[in-house]
Scaffold this active site. Sequence first.
Site, PDB file in Angstrom:
ATOM      1  N   ASN B  45       0.911  -1.346  -0.077  1.00 40.17           N
ATOM      2  CA  ASN B  45       0.170   0.127   0.044  1.00 40.17           C
ATOM      3  C   ASN B  45       0.880   1.358  -0.047  1.00 40.17           C
ATOM      4  O   ASN B  45       1.870   1.297   0.802  1.00 40.17           O
ATOM      5  CB  ASN B  45      -0.889   0.109   1.148  1.00 40.17           C
ATOM      6  CG  ASN B  45      -1.959   1.135   1.211  1.00 40.17           C
ATOM      7  OD1 ASN B  45      -1.666   2.369   1.338  1.00 40.17           O
ATOM      8  ND2 ASN B  45      -3.190   0.707   1.322  1.00 40.17           N
ATOM      9  N   HIS B  56      -3.482   0.489  -3.505  1.00 44.45           N
ATOM     10  CA  HIS B  56      -3.483  -0.585  -2.459  1.00 44.45           C
ATOM     11  C   HIS B  56      -2.547  -1.627  -2.502  1.00 44.45           C
ATOM     12  O   HIS B  56      -1.932  -1.722  -3.815  1.00 44.45           O
ATOM     13  CB  HIS B  56      -5.140  -1.300  -2.500  1.00 44.45           C
ATOM     14  CG  HIS B  56      -5.926  -0.449  -1.814  1.00 44.45           C
ATOM     15  ND1 HIS B  56      -7.355  -0.867  -1.337  1.00 44.45           N
ATOM     16  CD2 HIS B  56      -5.611   0.719  -1.060  1.00 44.45           C
ATOM     17  CE1 HIS B  56      -7.717   0.065  -0.689  1.00 44.45           C
ATOM     18  NE2 HIS B  56      -7.095   1.051  -0.522  1.00 44.45           N
ATOM     19  N   GLU B  58      -2.553  -4.807  -3.370  1.00 47.97           N
ATOM     20  CA  GLU B  58      -3.011  -5.787  -4.709  1.00 47.97           C
ATOM     21  C   GLU B  58      -2.659  -5.072  -5.947  1.00 47.97           C
ATOM     22  O   GLU B  58      -2.215  -5.571  -7.006  1.00 47.97           O
ATOM     23  CB  GLU B  58      -4.386  -6.489  -4.635  1.00 47.97           C
ATOM     24  CG  GLU B  58      -4.438  -7.409  -3.045  1.00 47.97           C
ATOM     25  CD  GLU B  58      -5.018  -6.449  -2.137  1.00 47.97           C
ATOM     26  OE1 GLU B  58      -4.675  -5.294  -1.738  1.00 47.97           O
ATOM     27  OE2 GLU B  58      -5.864  -7.115  -1.292  1.00 47.97           O
ATOM     28  N   SER B  81      -7.735  -9.656   3.539  1.00 48.52           N
ATOM     29  CA  SER B  81      -8.744  -9.829   2.867  1.00 48.52           C
ATOM     30  C   SER B  81      -8.883  -8.634   1.933  1.00 48.52           C
ATOM     31  O   SER B  81      -8.956  -7.463   2.485  1.00 48.52           O
ATOM     32  CB  SER B  81      -9.932 -10.019   3.836  1.00 48.52           C
ATOM     33  OG  SER B  81     -11.138 -10.249   2.895  1.00 48.52           O
ATOM     34  N   CYS B  83     -10.268  -5.740  -0.292  1.00 44.79           N
ATOM     35  CA  CYS B  83     -11.190  -4.849  -0.262  1.00 44.79           C
ATOM     36  C   CYS B  83     -11.969  -5.045  -1.518  1.00 44.79           C
ATOM     37  O   CYS B  83     -11.729  -5.558  -2.479  1.00 44.79           O
ATOM     38  CB  CYS B  83     -10.870  -3.554  -0.183  1.00 44.79           C
ATOM     39  SG  CYS B  83     -10.247  -2.597  -1.559  1.00 44.79           S
ATOM     40  N   CYS B  86     -10.168  -4.208  -4.718  1.00 44.85           N
ATOM     41  CA  CYS B  86      -9.301  -5.303  -5.287  1.00 44.85           C
ATOM     42  C   CYS B  86      -9.940  -6.682  -5.418  1.00 44.85           C
ATOM     43  O   CYS B  86      -9.216  -7.322  -6.273  1.00 44.85           O
ATOM     44  CB  CYS B  86      -7.949  -5.311  -3.948  1.00 44.85           C
ATOM     45  SG  CYS B  86      -7.050  -3.778  -3.597  1.00 44.85           S
ATOM     46  N   ASP B 146      -8.369   5.006   4.080  1.00 46.48           N
ATOM     47  CA  ASP B 146      -7.858   3.620   3.123  1.00 46.48           C
ATOM     48  C   ASP B 146      -8.998   2.879   2.759  1.00 46.48           C
ATOM     49  O   ASP B 146      -8.919   2.292   1.566  1.00 46.48           O
ATOM     50  CB  ASP B 146      -6.429   3.063   3.810  1.00 46.48           C
ATOM     51  CG  ASP B 146      -6.077   2.117   2.570  1.00 46.48           C
ATOM     52  OD1 ASP B 146      -5.482   3.090   1.699  1.00 46.48           O
ATOM     53  OD2 ASP B 146      -5.948   0.839   2.517  1.00 46.48           O
TER      54      ASP B 146
END
Lengths: 149, 149
Positions: B45, B56, B58, B81, B83, B86, B146
């Site tokens: 991130n 982010h 990912e 996990s 969001c 992503c 975020d």
Amino acid sequence: MEHRLARQWLATAVEEARAGRAQGGIPIGAALYGADGTLLGRGHNLRVQEDDPSLHAETAAFRAAGRQRSYRDTTMVTTLSPCWYCSGLVRQFGIARVVVGEDETFRGGHEWLAAHGVEIVVLDDPECVAMMREFIAAEPALWNEDIGQ
Amino acid sequence: MEHRLARQWLATAVEEARAGRAQGGIPIGAALYGADGTLLGRGHNLRVQEDDPSLHAETAAFRAAGRQRSYRDTTMVTTLSPCWYCSGLVRQFGIARVVVGEDETFRGGHEWLAAHGVEIVVLDDPECVAMMREFIAAEPALWNEDIGQ
């Protein structure tokens, strides 16, 4: 929202899409507007220009808007129905409304967003359709790459 | 997939998360692996470090992997996990599998992905949980920013 205002905001996204195509890129543009009509950020797909698969039009506009404390009452305007990646962006950050130039040449997640409380305005804009049709016919492999097909 | 291999790949994402926290950022890391185990891209991130809300973990790993013709058989490994933003990325690009470090401190769209055919491996990793707990306690406003809360 009033379609007249939506069309006015769409013009910014269309300018971005045209600029992207003139650069040899994918003709999809977007803009993020605040509740009071302030333009927070604008951008276009940059896969070709920056060799960056993460910059779809909507993510480029979101990025250009910089860090925001809240997206409450903001509107994402995009020339094309947002793909799942960009629909996920809208849902996660609580963007309130999406103005879609057209959903004929591609249909992403805007109905899913509507089901989750996002206001969706689809404008069926002939210029947006024409830009995508020209591009998909000219560059089918590039288009498929951009949507992961 | 074998949990031993998943844990090995998770170590790359954890390194990224730690590096991000050491820079004053948000401790979430990710890595994209090819079917043969090649590391295609890794990242963390970058909201704080680059003032960029679009990066982010990912999306940073996806971006670092550059343009790929297909994401078939690739695996996204993330410390947390994913969001909706992503998760949408994973669905749109047809990433086959997501390895999740933990889903205790935040639960995004990984069950939605599973329902759409993505293989999901949740590792319940104590170090990932501890990193997020420390961060959320230390920087609650940044964390809420975020995830658009």
